[in-house]
Write a protein that holds these residues in place. Structure first.
Motif, short mmCIF file in Angstrom:
data_model
loop_
_atom_site.label_atom_id
_atom_site.label_comp_id
_atom_site.label_asym_id
_atom_site.label_seq_id
_atom_site.Cartn_x
_atom_site.Cartn_y
_atom_site.Cartn_z
N ARG A 1 0.84 -1.21 0.00
CA ARG A 1 0.00 0.00 0.00
C ARG A 1 0.87 1.25 0.00
O ARG A 1 0.63 2.18 -0.75
CB ARG A 1 -0.92 0.01 1.22
CG ARG A 1 -1.79 1.24 1.32
CD ARG A 1 -2.53 1.31 2.64
NE ARG A 1 -3.49 0.24 2.75
CZ ARG A 1 -4.81 0.42 2.72
NH1 ARG A 1 -5.31 1.62 2.57
NH2 ARG A 1 -5.61 -0.61 2.84
N THR B 1 -1.63 3.85 -2.75
CA THR B 1 -3.09 3.68 -2.71
C THR B 1 -3.41 2.33 -2.09
O THR B 1 -2.58 1.43 -2.09
CB THR B 1 -3.70 3.77 -4.13
OG1 THR B 1 -5.13 3.75 -4.02
CG2 THR B 1 -3.24 2.65 -5.04
N GLU C 1 -7.11 -0.13 -6.42
CA GLU C 1 -7.31 0.47 -7.74
C GLU C 1 -7.92 -0.56 -8.68
O GLU C 1 -7.85 -1.76 -8.44
CB GLU C 1 -6.00 1.02 -8.30
CG GLU C 1 -4.95 -0.02 -8.61
CD GLU C 1 -3.66 0.62 -9.09
OE1 GLU C 1 -3.70 1.65 -9.79
OE2 GLU C 1 -2.59 0.07 -8.76
#
Length: 84
Positions: A15, A20, A23
């Protein structure tokens, strides 16, 4: 399968490296091909994590990184966890 997508969820160091937690990407043929796509998008920091990560496909450990990924799945990227 043109236009199909899959969800990639990142945990812990993955991460942080991807920047992020989740996705959606165009579906790829295999985990190895998915790794190539993710490295192209996120760079070498994520590449280092992906080299040692485990992958779950819809909750099932996916050991054959050459096996075709079904369309619409969720792929979890799990780096090794430190413990004590």
């Amino acid at each position: 399968m043109a236009g199909s997508q899959l969800t990639v969820r990142y945990f812990a160091a993955a991460r942080a490296a991807a920047g992020t937690g989740e996705e959606t990407v165009e579906a790829t043929g295999s985990v190895d091909e998915l790794v190539d796509v993710l490295v192209a998008v996120h760079g070498e920091r994520l590449a280092h994590v992906l080299k040692v990560a485990s992958f779950l496909v819809d909750g099932t450990a996916w050991h054959d990184h050459q096996a075709p990924l079904p369309a619409g799945v969720t792929v979890d990227v799990l780096p090794p966890f430190a413990g004590g």
